[in-house]
Design a protein around this motif. Structure first.
Motif, PDB file in Angstrom:
ATOM      1  N   ALA A  23       0.877  -1.175   0.000  1.00 26.56           N
ATOM      2  CA  ALA A  23       0.000   0.000   0.000  1.00 26.56           C
ATOM      3  C   ALA A  23       0.909   1.218   0.000  1.00 26.56           C
ATOM      4  O   ALA A  23       1.837   1.305   0.800  1.00 26.56           O
ATOM      5  N   GLU A  80      -2.186   0.568  -4.613  1.00 31.40           N
ATOM      6  CA  GLU A  80      -1.717  -0.763  -4.266  1.00 31.40           C
ATOM      7  C   GLU A  80      -0.775  -1.197  -5.378  1.00 31.40           C
ATOM      8  O   GLU A  80      -1.098  -1.060  -6.557  1.00 31.40           O
ATOM      9  N   ARG A 111      -6.073   2.489   4.083  1.00 26.81           N
ATOM     10  CA  ARG A 111      -5.685   1.311   4.854  1.00 26.81           C
ATOM     11  C   ARG A 111      -6.052   1.537   6.312  1.00 26.81           C
ATOM     12  O   ARG A 111      -5.985   2.627   6.810  1.00 26.81           O
TER      13      ARG A 111
END
Length: 91
Positions: free
Chosen positions: A12, A76, A90
């Motif tokens: 991420a 991502e 996230r």
């Protein structure tokens, strides 16, 4: 910027930059000076900001737990370097 490993082995990547458009108007004096400088420059002992000191270190500076106007890219990235936009931050 923040990078974290995800459970699926991907990464991420969160990139956040200050949105200065509320304070810097196209064609204005600050915009003209910023265009001359091109970018902020960072040295080990000092920084030469693209914007005036008050904007770059206070009003537009991204600080923890302080609301600021910002543009964010939440991505991502897989092990092949392919990336796509994540739909939510996230946790």
């Amino acid at each position: 910027m923040w990078v974290d490993r995800l459970p699926n082995g991907h990464y991420a990547l969160d990139v956040h930059i200050a949105d200065v458009s509320h304070y810097v108007r196209p064609g204005g004096a600050i915009d003209a000076e910023a265009r001359l400088r091109g970018t902020s420059v960072y040295f080990p002992d000092r920084a030469v900001p693209m914007l005036p000191h008050e904007l770059s270190t206070e009003v537009c500076s991204l600080k923890p737990n302080v609301d600021r106007l910002a543009l964010s890219a939440l991505l991502e990235i897989d092990n092949q370097g392919r990336f796509w936009r994540r739909s939510s931050p996230r946790r």
